[in-house]
Design an enzyme around this catalytic site. Sequence first.
Site, PDB file in Angstrom:
ATOM      1  N   CYS A 364       0.848  -1.200   0.000  1.00  0.00           N
ATOM      2  CA  CYS A 364       0.000   0.000   0.000  1.00  0.00           C
ATOM      3  C   CYS A 364       0.878   1.243   0.000  1.00  0.00           C
ATOM      4  O   CYS A 364       1.825   1.352   0.786  1.00  0.00           O
ATOM      5  CB  CYS A 364      -0.902  -0.024   1.232  1.00  0.00           C
ATOM      6  SG  CYS A 364      -1.757   1.524   1.564  1.00  0.00           S
ATOM      7  N   CYS A 367       1.002   2.953   3.417  1.00  0.00           N
ATOM      8  CA  CYS A 367       1.846   2.245   4.380  1.00  0.00           C
ATOM      9  C   CYS A 367       3.319   2.431   4.050  1.00  0.00           C
ATOM     10  O   CYS A 367       4.156   2.611   4.939  1.00  0.00           O
ATOM     11  CB  CYS A 367       1.494   0.765   4.404  1.00  0.00           C
ATOM     12  SG  CYS A 367      -0.221   0.410   4.861  1.00  0.00           S
TER      13      CYS A 367
END
Length: 516
Positions: A364, A367
């Site tokens: 992600c 992230c």
Amino acid sequence: MSQNEEPMPNLDQCGTLGLKITVPDQSLLLRANQIGKNWTAHHFLEPLFLIHYQLLPSLLVLIGFGLVKQSRRSFGGHGGATNCLDSDAIVASDPPCPKIHHEKKMGSYSVEEFVGDGTLKGLIPKLVEEGWDDVPTLKMMNFQDMDHMKFTQHQKDALELRSYLHDRSLMEYADRLEVSRMSLAELLTLSTSTLATQFDMKRGHVARFIDRTITCHVPIPPSHSFPARERTLSSISRSTQDNEASRDLRRKQSAISSAKQSSKQEESTDKSRSDVIRKEGYVFKGIVASEPADPRLCGCVQPPPVVDSVAPYSTIENISVQKLTPEYKVGMHRLVEAKAPPMRASELWRDQPVVLLCIRRPGCIMCRAEAHQLYARKPVFDALGFQLIAVLHEQIEQEVRDFWPRYWGGVVVLDQGKDFFKALGGGDLLKDKFLTGFVFNPRAIANYKRAKSTGLDQNFRGEGEIKGGLFIVGRGKTGIAYQFIERNFGDWAPIGEVIDICSQFQNEWSAQEESV
């Protein structure tokens, strides 16, 4: 149509429920329905039927029909094929994007990729010997450090340039800019057209390059120093003392005497400060933090609740974890060759306090951006005596290879039982759906745009609905000092707050050791 598929509802009947929807082209609906085979119209429109006025434009109808299926890949997939569709630009009629077979260097924490093929490449052995063996520490070098290492002016310019590009995830241009032998100051005076034509820089990258407000630098607390800087200062101090001895023995003795007196004064000041803390009855208590939750879909969707108390230490000390990667150093193998045996989580902070970053999904972009900006402060945490560890809840080997050390150079461990993530949620996993937690959440959309602006790459492999967070855990059985919960997709623990907590924790821990 298969027997398991439900027929599309008659859209003319939507008006009888109080919601008027204008559909510009029936063919778009049919195409959207083909993309989202697992979802039907009423799954998306059901909550809207309760609202007695026109709430959303017909574009959201297309999203609801056809593209909820993409949510399973980007947030709730299970290792499916890579899809490069951006979450903030979903269009049902667009063809699928081509697969990305190669990730750019961007802002990698690999020293080899950071120095590239330029003038710094030959200095790697010497840098490692002196303790400048990771990118965040290397970027902290000042001119005094460079002079001590006998850098040439070209090498100084190269390090300054590469540090600047690394902050902006523009390392793909580092080699060609360095070859020009122009300093960073000279490059910043060039026109945008010159940067684009002479260095083949994309328009968006040019804008990022000339933006001088972007920085990852955080000053080291004045009372602390990281190991590489200590070596430099110690060497300079020894050299200075030798020069003074050769010139004037009495001046050297005077300097040493002055240094001892200053050291005693500093020790006295530190002791009096710790005495004040104890006299005031200061006791460091755990803190729980999270970002606020904005209304979603005009209040029709409620965000999942979060806990307001720190997880008990007993819930994390016996968690079984497995080390996937060591702390990155130059020339190190990308992954642990032999499969590491499971270990108790308490072994991670037995000798040194730790910052645990619980990552929702390593592919992600939100992230990755959080991990990247946190690890950029590694010298600060080194100075404070804290180690940085990332926690994953699933192991996809290719994802670990892509994540470490490109976006994170610290230790990576696997929490197969998701127990750290359960501790963040008060015993249960804190989960959210892509549609309600992201598409209809303005704060999550803003988080995505913030991460997207960093220029980092992304993919959509792995489970992404389980929320992450961050723990600060003290040495031994000291306990949890800080717990941050990812309430909205992409929430980051404020880096200034994390450093402040670590500083307070370290000061109190030092004071307690002195009292013992």
